[in-house]
Design an enzyme around this catalytic site. Structure first.
Site, PDB file in Angstrom:
ATOM      1  N   LYS A   1      11.529  -2.977  -1.914  1.00  0.00           N
ATOM      2  CA  LYS A   1      11.517  -4.371  -1.467  1.00  0.00           C
ATOM      3  C   LYS A   1       9.888  -4.919  -1.335  1.00  0.00           C
ATOM      4  O   LYS A   1       9.668  -6.184  -1.696  1.00  0.00           O
ATOM      5  CB  LYS A   1      12.383  -4.799  -0.142  1.00  0.00           C
ATOM      6  N   LYS A   2       9.018  -3.896  -0.905  1.00  0.00           N
ATOM      7  CA  LYS A   2       7.769  -4.250  -1.029  1.00  0.00           C
ATOM      8  C   LYS A   2       6.904  -4.209  -2.280  1.00  0.00           C
ATOM      9  O   LYS A   2       5.964  -4.586  -2.131  1.00  0.00           O
ATOM     10  CB  LYS A   2       6.812  -3.278   0.199  1.00  0.00           C
ATOM     11  N   LEU A   3       7.614  -3.991  -3.278  1.00  0.00           N
ATOM     12  CA  LEU A   3       6.983  -4.337  -4.636  1.00  0.00           C
ATOM     13  C   LEU A   3       6.851  -5.563  -4.929  1.00  0.00           C
ATOM     14  O   LEU A   3       6.508  -6.042  -5.908  1.00  0.00           O
ATOM     15  CB  LEU A   3       7.437  -3.441  -5.613  1.00  0.00           C
TER      16      LEU A   3
END
Length: 726
Positions: free
Chosen positions: A184-186
């Site tokens: 998700k942090k991409l």
């Protein structure tokens, strides 16, 4: 292969072999230690984040309150019965910790926990969801086979093997938490350093700021480091060679999070999960190092494990066990073993799928997908709200009025979620007729900035939300799109803000064609202007009844103490910014600076002029304390500000023992209130309500706080009065 992963590739080549692998006998020690730690942390969590210490404020029994349950027909019980629900949950957590009547304790915990969880969507977050998942998993596991009261009560459970799938589910669940959080942090906002940029100014990152600039700390340490850790933690914990390194970084990460965020027991729960990735017998080797006289209270260190019918044993081991009369015959492949394997596969598949299931529950999608809590998108999105307006229209008379944002509710999460907004509008539609408003229409004008973008509308302000359609399985038709095409402007924002002085504030606005923003410039903001960045605006000064058209780059000053409207008249979205100075606050800060310099000159003896009577408290305040007879309101505020700064400095410079004492006293009074209010509620259920006078005295006794906290509370009230006088 087995040395690296713990199994041979041949064990995956058929269904029966896979079932045997997942039911392979495994040491219960590590699972038992985790069970103890999880139950203990949940018992603490119930008194804090679950809200036992302030349950009466949370549910406001009998008050007109708007609630946000997952299912509209799900409502809280009367307050005294809610205390009983929490008592059941608390004893369930204690039972899990002690391994006492383990299955019953797990059922007590998860049934009440999920009930409380579903009662309030506004309290949802990833870690609260994780607690419920782990509680559910433990219910189906044999986690009471080690260091448990059940093991003392039943010898067949004491030190008995557990099937490997017990560890497989827990380990994979924690891997999912880390890895999907990394996926998700991409997101471009996280990679670009926009999600949590404010954290770079926290004192925890001061050592990094000695070496590299704040901007680099934000981009590389906070966002880059968080991304890399989440993506790799699960892998590093799994392999023997990298596990020590993973323990260090994961522990450091969670200890920092415990100081950065108010996330209750989450950091400590994640720390408790890390040893699950070690060899299952690590507690035996660890506690074997303790002196012999402590063995009575410490976990069992013996390596003589009992076989269990929950496991499948190899042929050789089965033959060996059969020769020992005192040992029950090892189990063969049974239906329950297949059931455990099926559950493991289906559960883990569901956990990988659920964070990406938003194409099904489209009604819960807003600018971010799904209800916050089960997607593991932790800290990826930060929001600020600049403007919230609730308008009602009487369906019979047509009269229009405005409501205070948040009326009838204690939560603020409804502003970002369409499903909660629909529930809130329906609740207002129910309550407003009691205030002589017939068949009200409800309109919301909510301005939000996500990850440092423009402030923009999230919902269509022209739609009556009471009558608006909403379905959990269809897209929300009155959701305004996020203007992602304007995201590159964020770099320009930083350039503009760097040119401002400390007293000038700025707000960046984006709006849609055909809509307008009605705003009021407070008299405190004596120097306010609006400037166009993109598109075309028409500014209407309400009192003057005049319109002004502005093109990109043009700016106009707005009168203070008056309403104005900003219309977007271009074909595409408009972008503009408010630039303002709080002249009242600036003047107050200037007076504070002057008084501070005067006070310093008096103290060091360089002031030669006698002080007028209204400034005498600058000298006497240190000796006479806070109750100085001060007539000048600015001097009064200055002295209170000085006392607050002195108190903050004292707290920051406190030694370890003072900090520990402050923490202990605070937690004591919090727990004290929770358990006393619980006792009052249980007494009410058992023998009925006492007289109002007695109940008032009992609640007042439960509300008693430490003297320092009461003094600080009184000071806050005085400060509010002081600002009101100005």
């Amino acid at each position: 292969m087995k040395r690296l992963f713990g199994f041979e590739i041949e064990e995956l080549t058929s269904w029966n072999r896979l079932v045997c692998l997942l039911n392979r006998p495994t040491d219960p020690a590590s699972l038992g230690i985790f069970r103890f730690l999880f139950g203990m942390l949940m018992a603490v969590d119930i008194t804090q984040e679950r809200g036992l210490s302030h349950l009466d404020y949370k549910y406001l029994d009998g008050a007109p309150v708007c609630r946000f349950p997952l299912f509209n027909n799900l409502q809280p019980l009367p307050l005294d019965w809610m205390y009983l629900v929490y008592v059941v949950m608390f004893f369930g957590a204690l039972g899990i910790m002690l391994g006492c009547f383990y299955r019953l304790s797990c059922l007590m915990f998860i049934s009440t926990y999920w009930y409380v969880f579903f009662l309030d969507k506004t309290a949802w977050n990833n870690h609260s969801y994780l607690y419920g998942l782990i509680g559910f998993q433990l219910t189906l596991m044999d986690a009471n086979r080690y260091w448990s009261i059940d093991g003392l009560r039943a010898s067949r459970k004491r030190n008995a093997h557990v099937p490997l799938w017990n560890y497989t589910i827990l380990r994979t669940q924690i891997f999912i938490v880390y890895f999907l959080a990394g996926i998700k942090k991409l997101d471009t906002d996280w990679v670009g350093g926009y999600s949590m940029s404010y954290l770079a100014h926290h004192w925890l990152f001061d050592p990094f700021k000695l070496i590299i600039p704040v901007e680099t700390v934000n981009l590389l340490v906070i966002h880059g480091g968080g991304l890399v850790l989440d993506l790799t933690a699960g892998y590093l914990l799994f392999f023997d060679a990298t596990r020590p390194l993973a323990f260090f970084f994961v522990s450091y990460f969670h200890c920092m999070n415990s100081q950065l965020f108010s996330i209750g027991m989450f950091s400590y729960t994640m720390l408790a999960t890390s040893p699950l990735f070690s060899y299952p017998d690590w507690p035996r080797r660890f506690f074997a190092r303790f002196p012999g006289f402590l063995r009575v209270v410490l976990p069992n260190t013996s390596s003589n494990l009992q076989p269990s019918t929950s496991c499948i044993y190899p042929e050789a081991q089965s033959t060996e066990l059969q020769e020992t009369p005192s040992v029950p015959k090892a189990s063969k492949l049974r239906f329950k073993h297949k059931l455990g394997a099926i559950f493991t596969i289906l559960y883990l598949a569901e956990q990988f799928f659920l964070p990406y299931s938003h194409f099904i529950t489209q009604g819960y999608n807003n600018w971010t997908n799904g209800l916050y809590g089960y997607s593991w998108d932790m800290m990826v999105h930060s929001r600020t709200h600049q403007h919230v307006k609730i308008t009602y229209k009487d369906g019979k008379t047509g009269s229009v009025g405005y409501l205070n944002p948040g009326v009838f509710t204690q939560s603020r999460r409804w502003k970002d979620h369409g499903d909660m907004l629909k529930q809130y509008a329906s609740c207002l539609n129910h309550h407003l007729p009691h205030y002589n408003i017939t068949d009200p229409e409800i309109y919301f004008d909510i301005w939000v900035s996500i990850n440092e973008r423009f402030q923009q509308r999230i919902f269509d302000p022209r739609v009556d939300i009471v009558k608006a359609d909403w379905s959990p399985f269809h897209p929300n038709p009155w959701l305004m799109p996020l203007l992602v095409d304007l995201s590159p402007w964020r770099t320009k924002f930083q350039e503009i803000e760097s040119t401002l002085d400390n007293q000038t504030e700025i707000v960046f606005i984006a709006d849609f064609p055909g809509l307008h923003l009605e705003n009021y410039v407070s008299e405190d903001l004596g120097n306010t202007s609006v400037q166009v960045l993109q598109g075309q605006l028409k500014v209407e000064i309400t009192d003057e009844k005049r319109n002004y058209t502005l093109q990109p780059g043009e700016q106009m000053r707005l009168p203070a103490g008056a309403y104005h409207k900003v219309y977007t008249v271009s074909d595409g979205p408009s972008c503009y910014m408010y630039i303002y100075v709080n002249t009242t606050e600036a003047a107050l800060q200037e007076n504070f600076t002057r008084l501070f310099e005067l006070q310093e000159r008096v103290r060091n003896g360089t002031e030669t002029e006698p002080l007028p009577p209204e400034l005498q408290p600058l000298i006497t305040s240190d000796n006479e304390g806070p109750e100085v007879n001060v007539t000048d309101p600015v001097v009064r505020l200055f002295l209170r500000r000085q006392r607050r700064m002195k108190e903050v400095k004292k707290r920051r410079e406190a030694n370890v023992f003072e900090r520990l004492n402050r923490f202990t006293v605070k937690k004591y009074y919090m727990l004290r209130r929770g358990f006393l209010m619980t006792a009052i509620a249980l007494r009410n259920l058992a023998v009925g309500l006492p007289s109002l006078e007695q109940l008032t005295r009992e609640v007042a006794f439960a509300n008693m706080k430490e003297p320092q906290a009461e003094a600080n509370h009184n000071e806050l009230l005085k400060d509010e009065v002081g600002h009101g006088e100005l």
